[in-house]
Design a protein around this motif. Sequence first.
Motif, PDB file in Angstrom:
ATOM      1  N   SER A 100       0.838  -1.208   0.000  1.00 47.79           N
ATOM      2  CA  SER A 100       0.000   0.000   0.000  1.00 47.79           C
ATOM      3  C   SER A 100       0.868   1.250   0.000  1.00 47.79           C
ATOM      4  N   TYR A 101       1.904   1.239   0.836  1.00 49.60           N
ATOM      5  CA  TYR A 101       2.800   2.396   0.898  1.00 49.60           C
ATOM      6  C   TYR A 101       3.647   2.523  -0.362  1.00 49.60           C
ATOM      7  N   VAL A 102       4.010   1.400  -0.959  1.00 51.06           N
ATOM      8  CA  VAL A 102       4.760   1.456  -2.224  1.00 51.06           C
ATOM      9  C   VAL A 102       3.931   2.193  -3.275  1.00 51.06           C
ATOM     10  N   LYS A 103       2.650   1.860  -3.360  1.00 46.80           N
ATOM     11  CA  LYS A 103       1.766   2.501  -4.347  1.00 46.80           C
ATOM     12  C   LYS A 103       1.522   3.967  -4.011  1.00 46.80           C
ATOM     13  N   LEU A 104       1.339   4.248  -2.721  1.00 44.12           N
ATOM     14  CA  LEU A 104       1.143   5.638  -2.289  1.00 44.12           C
ATOM     15  C   LEU A 104       2.365   6.487  -2.612  1.00 44.12           C
ATOM     16  N   TYR A 105       3.549   6.001  -2.221  1.00 42.81           N
ATOM     17  CA  TYR A 105       4.769   6.770  -2.431  1.00 42.81           C
ATOM     18  C   TYR A 105       5.092   6.922  -3.913  1.00 42.81           C
ATOM     19  N   ALA A 106       4.676   5.969  -4.734  1.00 43.09           N
ATOM     20  CA  ALA A 106       4.885   6.104  -6.180  1.00 43.09           C
ATOM     21  C   ALA A 106       4.109   7.304  -6.711  1.00 43.09           C
ATOM     22  N   GLN A 107       2.903   7.520  -6.179  1.00 40.91           N
ATOM     23  CA  GLN A 107       2.116   8.690  -6.608  1.00 40.91           C
ATOM     24  C   GLN A 107       2.640   9.976  -5.977  1.00 40.91           C
ATOM     25  N   TRP A 108       3.172   9.884  -4.768  1.00 39.22           N
ATOM     26  CA  TRP A 108       3.834  11.063  -4.194  1.00 39.22           C
ATOM     27  C   TRP A 108       5.025  11.460  -5.062  1.00 39.22           C
ATOM     28  N   SER A 109       5.742  10.465  -5.559  1.00 38.61           N
ATOM     29  CA  SER A 109       6.884  10.753  -6.434  1.00 38.61           C
ATOM     30  C   SER A 109       6.410  11.438  -7.711  1.00 38.61           C
ATOM     31  N   ALA A 110       5.276  10.970  -8.249  1.00 43.37           N
ATOM     32  CA  ALA A 110       4.718  11.597  -9.456  1.00 43.37           C
ATOM     33  C   ALA A 110       4.328  13.044  -9.172  1.00 43.37           C
ATOM     34  N   LEU A 111       3.756  13.292  -7.989  1.00 40.91           N
ATOM     35  CA  LEU A 111       3.409  14.666  -7.613  1.00 40.91           C
ATOM     36  C   LEU A 111       4.671  15.512  -7.463  1.00 40.91           C
ATOM     37  N   CYS A 112       5.720  14.893  -6.943  1.00 40.27           N
ATOM     38  CA  CYS A 112       6.992  15.590  -6.750  1.00 40.27           C
ATOM     39  C   CYS A 112       7.578  16.031  -8.092  1.00 40.27           C
ATOM     40  N   ARG A 113       7.343  15.242  -9.141  1.00 39.52           N
ATOM     41  CA  ARG A 113       7.866  15.564 -10.468  1.00 39.52           C
ATOM     42  C   ARG A 113       7.007  16.590 -11.202  1.00 39.52           C
ATOM     43  N   ALA A 114       5.785  16.809 -10.720  1.00 39.42           N
ATOM     44  CA  ALA A 114       4.853  17.708 -11.403  1.00 39.42           C
ATOM     45  C   ALA A 114       5.386  19.134 -11.452  1.00 39.42           C
ATOM     46  N   GLU A 115       5.236  19.752 -12.607  1.00 38.82           N
ATOM     47  CA  GLU A 115       5.680  21.131 -12.772  1.00 38.82           C
ATOM     48  C   GLU A 115       4.510  22.086 -12.953  1.00 38.82           C
ATOM     49  N   THR A 116       3.374  21.574 -13.406  1.00 38.00           N
ATOM     50  CA  THR A 116       2.187  22.404 -13.601  1.00 38.00           C
ATOM     51  C   THR A 116       0.985  21.717 -12.967  1.00 38.00           C
ATOM     52  N   VAL A 117      -0.108  22.454 -12.849  1.00 37.51           N
ATOM     53  CA  VAL A 117      -1.333  21.885 -12.285  1.00 37.51           C
ATOM     54  C   VAL A 117      -1.831  20.731 -13.142  1.00 37.51           C
ATOM     55  N   ASN A 118      -1.658  20.823 -14.462  1.00 41.49           N
ATOM     56  CA  ASN A 118      -2.104  19.742 -15.353  1.00 41.49           C
ATOM     57  C   ASN A 118      -1.362  18.436 -15.081  1.00 41.49           C
ATOM     58  N   ASP A 119      -0.126  18.545 -14.621  1.00 40.10           N
ATOM     59  CA  ASP A 119       0.667  17.347 -14.317  1.00 40.10           C
ATOM     60  C   ASP A 119       0.118  16.590 -13.107  1.00 40.10           C
ATOM     61  N   LEU A 120      -0.771  17.231 -12.363  1.00 37.78           N
ATOM     62  CA  LEU A 120      -1.341  16.603 -11.168  1.00 37.78           C
ATOM     63  C   LEU A 120      -2.443  15.605 -11.509  1.00 37.78           C
ATOM     64  N   ASN A 121      -3.032  15.739 -12.684  1.00 37.12           N
ATOM     65  CA  ASN A 121      -4.248  14.984 -13.002  1.00 37.12           C
ATOM     66  C   ASN A 121      -4.098  13.473 -12.842  1.00 37.12           C
ATOM     67  N   GLU A 122      -3.074  12.898 -13.453  1.00 39.37           N
ATOM     68  CA  GLU A 122      -2.931  11.442 -13.419  1.00 39.37           C
ATOM     69  C   GLU A 122      -2.696  10.904 -12.014  1.00 39.37           C
ATOM     70  N   PRO A 123      -1.720  11.429 -11.251  1.00 36.75           N
ATOM     71  CA  PRO A 123      -1.532  10.900  -9.882  1.00 36.75           C
ATOM     72  C   PRO A 123      -2.743  11.123  -8.989  1.00 36.75           C
ATOM     73  N   LEU A 124      -3.439  12.246  -9.150  1.00 38.07           N
ATOM     74  CA  LEU A 124      -4.613  12.493  -8.314  1.00 38.07           C
ATOM     75  C   LEU A 124      -5.731  11.509  -8.638  1.00 38.07           C
ATOM     76  N   GLU A 125      -5.920  11.197  -9.924  1.00 35.58           N
ATOM     77  CA  GLU A 125      -6.947  10.229 -10.304  1.00 35.58           C
ATOM     78  C   GLU A 125      -6.633   8.844  -9.756  1.00 35.58           C
ATOM     79  N   LEU A 126      -5.355   8.481  -9.772  1.00 40.01           N
ATOM     80  CA  LEU A 126      -4.958   7.184  -9.222  1.00 40.01           C
ATOM     81  C   LEU A 126      -5.196   7.135  -7.716  1.00 40.01           C
ATOM     82  N   LEU A 127      -4.881   8.235  -7.038  1.00 43.74           N
ATOM     83  CA  LEU A 127      -5.111   8.287  -5.589  1.00 43.74           C
ATOM     84  C   LEU A 127      -6.600   8.159  -5.274  1.00 43.74           C
ATOM     85  N   LYS A 128      -7.442   8.805  -6.073  1.00 46.43           N
ATOM     86  CA  LYS A 128      -8.890   8.690  -5.877  1.00 46.43           C
ATOM     87  C   LYS A 128      -9.338   7.237  -6.081  1.00 46.43           C
ATOM     88  N   ALA A 129      -8.764   6.577  -7.074  1.00 50.43           N
ATOM     89  CA  ALA A 129      -9.116   5.179  -7.343  1.00 50.43           C
ATOM     90  C   ALA A 129      -8.701   4.287  -6.176  1.00 50.43           C
TER      91      ALA A 129
END
Length: 327
Positions: A138-167
């Motif tokens: 569970s934490y591996v999957k969570l931290y993978a999305q935190w890493s994706a958020l960490c790489r985000a440069e714009t608000v649009n870059d948030l869409n995919e990790p946020l959708e996965l977190l909602k799922a």
Amino acid sequence: MNRRLFSRLIIFSVAALAFAEPKAKDIASEAAKKTNVDESISYVSTQIKNLTVPAEKRAAYVFLASLQEQMSLYPEAQKNYAIAAGIAAGDAEGMPKKTNEQLVLDAVRCALCSGDYATADSYLNSSVRNSKNAVILSYVKLYAQWSALCRAETVNDLNEPLELLKAYLKVDSMKSVHPVILLTLWYVTGDKSWSNQITKNYPSSTEAAIVKGDVQLLPTPFWFFVPKSGVAEQGTGTFSDVSTVTSESVAPVPATKNTKWQLGLFKTESNAKLLCEEVKKKGFDAYVTSEVRASGTTYFIVLVKDDGTNTTADKLRSSGYDCYPVE
């Protein structure tokens, strides 16, 4: 037995005891007696060199990393958690019990807190990804999305990790990290529906305390530099309800003309300057200063001068910046 031989055996035994290797629990106990955490870190770092028993050495590295994490020394903590995870040994007597998989996740968390998503990804792609433990996965999957958020440069870059977190909120196997997922969604989007779920479903959690304003998130590059699509407004704190406590117990500590508010502690000066400029644009009197820790490492600190109205901290937090007072 020959009396002379017996005497020699006694002398040898006494000498062996005198030079007996210290244990991790003894080192931790002595470290706790030091004047400050910097001294404790320096002491443990020196004592680790004297350890040869794998379990004791592993436990000492874990303890050192935990101290460094407390002091926001995330790169150092990440390195020492990883060293501990690489030692094939069990738990030392009298020390916290942690599996090597948990230590890898500790290293991931510290890497993300310092904004080092590349190192975090390398740990996440190790054998920990094949864990048989549902909570670890569970934490591996969570931290993978935190890493994706960490790489985000714009608000649009948030869409995919946020959708996965909602799922993930709909997946039973991820229940152990649902409060953290909700906190992440609330913090990044500012959507109160997420914070309402936290306080309703997890009222006694640390995440609920953060939402209520009883606890502040530590200033770290990860939380500061992730783009936000909204402002997550914390409550004023549980103890602001004067009907349940005396006014004396909730009276705010007045800010003096010398009060400053710390927003971040960075190892890289450019990150500190970036945050400073961002805060200045919002009308705050911000500046960067540096501090050399006992380890010899220089850290760059973002500070905001109090305007003397006792509202600076509230204004900072309502603008999306966590802070705490320093003199």
